[in-house]
Design an enzyme around this catalytic site. Sequence first.
Site, mmCIF file in Angstrom:
data_model
loop_
_atom_site.group_PDB
_atom_site.id
_atom_site.type_symbol
_atom_site.label_atom_id
_atom_site.label_comp_id
_atom_site.label_asym_id
_atom_site.label_seq_id
_atom_site.Cartn_x
_atom_site.Cartn_y
_atom_site.Cartn_z
ATOM 1 N N ARG B 62 36.869 34.369 49.932
ATOM 2 C CA ARG B 62 38.033 34.128 50.792
ATOM 3 C C ARG B 62 39.230 34.956 50.357
ATOM 4 N NH1 ARG B 62 36.028 28.896 50.486
ATOM 5 N NH2 ARG B 62 37.431 28.548 48.735
ATOM 6 N N GLU B 99 33.760 22.794 35.857
ATOM 7 C CA GLU B 99 33.648 21.364 35.534
ATOM 8 C C GLU B 99 32.263 21.087 34.939
ATOM 9 O OE1 GLU B 99 34.413 17.100 37.801
ATOM 10 O OE2 GLU B 99 34.366 18.962 38.940
#
Lengths: 174, 174
Positions: B62, B99
């Site tokens: 993006r 994460e």
Amino acid sequence: MTKTENLKKLIRDIPDFPKKGIIFKDITPILKDKVAFKEAVDLLFERYKDKNIDFIISIEARGFILGSALAYKLGCGMIPVRKKGKLPYKTRSVTYDLEYGTDTLEMHEDAVSKGDRVLILDDLLATGGTAKAVCDLVKDSGVVIVEIAFMIELEFLKGRAKLKNHPIFTLLTL
Amino acid sequence: MTKTENLKKLIRDIPDFPKKGIIFKDITPILKDKVAFKEAVDLLFERYKDKNIDFIISIEARGFILGSALAYKLGCGMIPVRKKGKLPYKTRSVTYDLEYGTDTLEMHEDAVSKGDRVLILDDLLATGGTAKAVCDLVKDSGVVIVEIAFMIELEFLKGRAKLKNHPIFTLLTL
């Protein structure tokens, strides 16, 4: 030297990428060269400025690069087509054959509407499989495909044959 | 309504994407809206037009969208940073913690040189891990990081803390 010859000269051949026997056409030297990058976008702009394009449909990821710069210059919208699972909202999808296996492309289901005039844009026309899949993705939506444009065409792969129902434009033929 | 308020209104919240408990900020309605897309790029252009930017470093995928439109408008080059294995030429790479697990980003080793003035640009500042990785990617190259810019900042994730050695600009704070 013409503008397109200048662009061609910047394309870098990478042997055996992504696999043995393939000569990859690397366009990053064009993107890095501020004059060349602008020229590539401007050549496309000159072609489409009077065509009333509503949206450029760009294909992940290199297609986004020319697609968004051209959409900005044309003053139209930019619709991303992405690999499976990347777009967050409800999508329509199409699965198509690769040399080995299949791939799936998706577009948001509210991305285009009946009567929209769209330009499909990608960096490379090789076998034409990806662009054909995008045509299939929009074929029931009632859009007008004004043209399918590519920065580079690898002519020996005869990708045009797969897209014969649509007008095609390629900036650089190799 | 200000221009940035208008852009904020177009962002679509997608609950539980890409996984349960996360509210994804979908920017495709901005890209689709020709006025809003142009305004987003123009707001960034106004900020950087006099900063002598040589290259915009854009992060797949993006980030390419705003990055290439802004590079075109500024008249500078565009350098893609991509996921591992996507760039065809010799690369430098950086691996960083997510994460769960790790991710690797790459840039062509000849993409930037000492003294280049670069703007690092991505769509979203969340935890700051990706942008921090890009800073690490260029830190031995001698470039000047003029700023790190994002379309959207998720303030509650405190990504700025991870980037505290660099100036940061975000178009829209949520």
